[in-house]
Design a protein around this motif. Structure first.
Motif, PDB file in Angstrom:
ATOM      1  N   LEU A  14      -8.667   5.527  14.545  1.00  0.00           N
ATOM      2  CA  LEU A  14      -7.673   6.539  14.198  1.00  0.00           C
ATOM      3  C   LEU A  14      -6.341   5.916  13.824  1.00  0.00           C
ATOM      4  CD1 LEU A  14      -8.363   9.355  16.796  1.00  0.00           C
ATOM      5  CD2 LEU A  14      -8.756   9.434  14.337  1.00  0.00           C
ATOM      6  N   SER A  15      -5.964   4.832  14.501  1.00  0.00           N
ATOM      7  CA  SER A  15      -4.688   4.198  14.181  1.00  0.00           C
ATOM      8  C   SER A  15      -4.715   3.615  12.775  1.00  0.00           C
ATOM      9  CB  SER A  15      -4.331   3.130  15.215  1.00  0.00           C
ATOM     10  OG  SER A  15      -5.246   2.059  15.138  1.00  0.00           O
ATOM     11  N   VAL A  16      -5.856   3.104  12.326  1.00  0.00           N
ATOM     12  CA  VAL A  16      -5.969   2.566  10.972  1.00  0.00           C
ATOM     13  C   VAL A  16      -5.881   3.690   9.951  1.00  0.00           C
ATOM     14  CG1 VAL A  16      -7.494   1.369   9.371  1.00  0.00           C
ATOM     15  CG2 VAL A  16      -7.280   0.548  11.705  1.00  0.00           C
ATOM     16  N   VAL A  17      -6.605   4.785  10.189  1.00  0.00           N
ATOM     17  CA  VAL A  17      -6.581   5.917   9.259  1.00  0.00           C
ATOM     18  C   VAL A  17      -5.194   6.535   9.204  1.00  0.00           C
ATOM     19  CG1 VAL A  17      -7.495   8.221   8.812  1.00  0.00           C
ATOM     20  CG2 VAL A  17      -9.028   6.389   9.495  1.00  0.00           C
ATOM     21  N   THR A  18      -4.568   6.706  10.354  1.00  0.00           N
ATOM     22  CA  THR A  18      -3.239   7.301  10.394  1.00  0.00           C
ATOM     23  C   THR A  18      -2.230   6.421   9.669  1.00  0.00           C
ATOM     24  OG1 THR A  18      -3.771   8.322  12.494  1.00  0.00           O
ATOM     25  CG2 THR A  18      -1.454   8.202  11.924  1.00  0.00           C
ATOM     26  N   ALA A  19      -2.362   5.130   9.789  1.00  0.00           N
ATOM     27  CA  ALA A  19      -1.428   4.227   9.120  1.00  0.00           C
ATOM     28  C   ALA A  19      -1.506   4.371   7.607  1.00  0.00           C
ATOM     29  CB  ALA A  19      -1.725   2.784   9.520  1.00  0.00           C
ATOM     30  N   ASN A  20      -2.676   4.669   7.071  1.00  0.00           N
ATOM     31  CA  ASN A  20      -2.823   4.833   5.630  1.00  0.00           C
ATOM     32  C   ASN A  20      -2.358   6.188   5.129  1.00  0.00           C
ATOM     33  OD1 ASN A  20      -3.921   2.303   5.298  1.00  0.00           O
ATOM     34  ND2 ASN A  20      -5.996   3.014   5.661  1.00  0.00           N
ATOM     35  N   MET A  21      -2.201   7.124   6.025  1.00  0.00           N
ATOM     36  CA  MET A  21      -1.845   8.478   5.621  1.00  0.00           C
ATOM     37  C   MET A  21      -0.351   8.702   5.846  1.00  0.00           C
ATOM     38  SD  MET A  21      -5.248  10.265   7.163  1.00  0.00           S
ATOM     39  CE  MET A  21      -4.861  11.931   6.696  1.00  0.00           C
ATOM     40  N   ASP A  22       0.475   8.102   4.987  1.00  0.00           N
ATOM     41  CA  ASP A  22       1.915   8.164   5.155  1.00  0.00           C
ATOM     42  C   ASP A  22       2.506   9.501   4.743  1.00  0.00           C
ATOM     43  OD1 ASP A  22       1.413   7.871   2.487  1.00  0.00           O
ATOM     44  OD2 ASP A  22       2.825   6.238   2.170  1.00  0.00           O
ATOM     45  N   MET A  23       1.704  10.424   4.213  1.00  0.00           N
ATOM     46  CA  MET A  23       2.193  11.716   3.781  1.00  0.00           C
ATOM     47  C   MET A  23       2.376  12.681   4.958  1.00  0.00           C
ATOM     48  SD  MET A  23      -0.237  11.982   0.408  1.00  0.00           S
ATOM     49  CE  MET A  23      -0.324  13.731   0.515  1.00  0.00           C
ATOM     50  N   GLY A  24       1.926  12.318   6.155  1.00  0.00           N
ATOM     51  CA  GLY A  24       2.047  13.213   7.303  1.00  0.00           C
ATOM     52  C   GLY A  24       1.152  14.397   7.190  1.00  0.00           C
ATOM     53  N   GLN A  25      -0.076  14.247   6.623  1.00  0.00           N
ATOM     54  CA  GLN A  25      -1.021  15.342   6.471  1.00  0.00           C
ATOM     55  C   GLN A  25      -2.386  14.907   6.958  1.00  0.00           C
ATOM     56  OE1 GLN A  25      -0.567  15.902   2.224  1.00  0.00           O
ATOM     57  NE2 GLN A  25       0.561  17.792   2.583  1.00  0.00           N
ATOM     58  N   SER A  91      -3.397  16.062  -6.843  1.00  0.00           N
ATOM     59  CA  SER A  91      -2.172  15.752  -6.098  1.00  0.00           C
ATOM     60  C   SER A  91      -2.448  14.977  -4.812  1.00  0.00           C
ATOM     61  CB  SER A  91      -1.415  17.044  -5.773  1.00  0.00           C
ATOM     62  OG  SER A  91      -2.175  17.846  -4.893  1.00  0.00           O
ATOM     63  N   LEU A  92      -3.707  14.852  -4.409  1.00  0.00           N
ATOM     64  CA  LEU A  92      -4.045  14.085  -3.212  1.00  0.00           C
ATOM     65  C   LEU A  92      -3.890  12.600  -3.492  1.00  0.00           C
ATOM     66  CD1 LEU A  92      -7.269  15.977  -2.096  1.00  0.00           C
ATOM     67  CD2 LEU A  92      -4.956  16.276  -1.203  1.00  0.00           C
ATOM     68  N   ARG A  93      -3.410  11.864  -2.516  1.00  0.00           N
ATOM     69  CA  ARG A  93      -3.195  10.427  -2.682  1.00  0.00           C
ATOM     70  C   ARG A  93      -3.832   9.650  -1.536  1.00  0.00           C
ATOM     71  NH1 ARG A  93      -2.148  11.522  -7.231  1.00  0.00           N
ATOM     72  NH2 ARG A  93      -0.097  11.871  -8.081  1.00  0.00           N
ATOM     73  N   GLY A  94      -4.109   8.396  -1.789  1.00  0.00           N
ATOM     74  CA  GLY A  94      -4.539   7.451  -0.762  1.00  0.00           C
ATOM     75  C   GLY A  94      -5.782   7.873  -0.012  1.00  0.00           C
ATOM     76  N   ALA A  95      -5.682   7.816   1.332  1.00  0.00           N
ATOM     77  CA  ALA A  95      -6.826   8.097   2.197  1.00  0.00           C
ATOM     78  C   ALA A  95      -7.304   9.539   2.053  1.00  0.00           C
ATOM     79  CB  ALA A  95      -6.463   7.802   3.655  1.00  0.00           C
ATOM     80  N   LEU A  96      -6.380  10.461   1.796  1.00  0.00           N
ATOM     81  CA  LEU A  96      -6.786  11.859   1.618  1.00  0.00           C
ATOM     82  C   LEU A  96      -7.663  12.009   0.377  1.00  0.00           C
ATOM     83  CD1 LEU A  96      -3.449  13.733   2.408  1.00  0.00           C
ATOM     84  CD2 LEU A  96      -5.496  13.636   3.836  1.00  0.00           C
ATOM     85  N   GLN A  97      -7.272  11.363  -0.698  1.00  0.00           N
ATOM     86  CA  GLN A  97      -8.046  11.433  -1.940  1.00  0.00           C
ATOM     87  C   GLN A  97      -9.424  10.797  -1.762  1.00  0.00           C
ATOM     88  OE1 GLN A  97      -6.530   9.121  -5.240  1.00  0.00           O
ATOM     89  NE2 GLN A  97      -7.187  10.693  -6.692  1.00  0.00           N
ATOM     90  N   GLU A  98      -9.464   9.641  -1.107  1.00  0.00           N
ATOM     91  CA  GLU A  98     -10.734   8.957  -0.865  1.00  0.00           C
ATOM     92  C   GLU A  98     -11.664   9.807  -0.001  1.00  0.00           C
ATOM     93  OE1 GLU A  98     -10.139   5.009   0.656  1.00  0.00           O
ATOM     94  OE2 GLU A  98      -8.571   4.615  -0.827  1.00  0.00           O
TER      95      GLU A  98
END
Length: 129
Positions: A14-25, A91-98
């Motif tokens: 979770l810490s790795v996933v959260t770190a990639n999700m800088d959009m706060g979503q 409009s999704l970016r990064g981990a959310l888009q993946e």
């Protein structure tokens, strides 16, 4: 011991996933409903995954093999899906888009129900009987 190890592995993941999700979503996809839902993370109540991992490791090093609820606080948050607001997946970016690429369902915005809202418990059908 296996159970605690699994918790530690999940906390680190979770810490790795959260770190990639800088959009706060955060996003969840519901295959049974063929939809995904996107919500903002409430920074007042959301726990930092890195701090959670650190707390698990610290407890493990002290010899604590259980998690107790002596200092726990339950925070209830309720959300509703706004089916009138479809998020454009471009409009999704990064981990959310993946994450969304595996599902490709419509993405709906989830909105927090205000804490001071009155919640009604409907115990019977409001439709035809």
């Amino acid at each position: 011991m296996d159970h605690l190890l699994m918790i530690l592995i999940n906390a680190i993941f979770l810490s790795v996933v959260t770190a990639n999700m800088d959009m706060g979503q955060q996003m969840k996809c519901l295959p049974s409903l063929r939809q995904c839902r996107l919500r903002d993370i409430d920074r007042k109540t959301a726990v930092d995954a890195g701090q959670t991992t650190e707390a698990f490791i610290h407890s493990w090093n002290k010899g604590d093999k259980t998690i107790n609820n002596a200092n726990e606080k339950v925070v209830v948050e309720m959300y509703f899906a706004d089916f009138n607001e479809i998020i454009d997946n471009i409009s999704l970016r990064g981990a959310l888009q993946e994450f969304h690429e595996d599902f490709k369902y419509p993405v709906y915005k989830e909105k927090k129900i205000p804490d001071d809202s009155e919640v009604l418990n409907i115990t019977r059908s409001a439709g035809k009987t």
